[in-house]
Design a protein around this motif. Sequence first.
Motif: not given
Length: 102
Positions: A13, A15-17, A20, A84, A86, A94-97
């Motif tokens: 998983k 997680h969202q940083c 943010n 982003f 990764r 997985e990549t999140r922004r």
Amino acid sequence: TGVEGSLIPVAHKLHQCYPNPFNPMTTIKFDLPVRERVSLRIYDISGRLVRTLIGGDLMDAGRREAVWRGRDEADRQVASGVYFYRLEAGSFIETRRMTLVK
């Protein structure tokens, strides 16, 4: 139940940083169910590599974290905007922004 942080995650998983949006730094947490090589990289909105936080290191299973201080590979402060992050761990990608504000 075990002590907080002692349990091995059952799945990967990213997680969202937090925080943010952020300034001047943010923490990126991720879960590894097995010991494996990990890469965590930051990219700008056009897809250019900004910073490598973890570059293929072998990491033990568990919850791990890395801190990004909004700086590029040359340790220069980057501009405000969307970035982003990764995570690549084994076959998991997985990549999140996130957003850097000044």
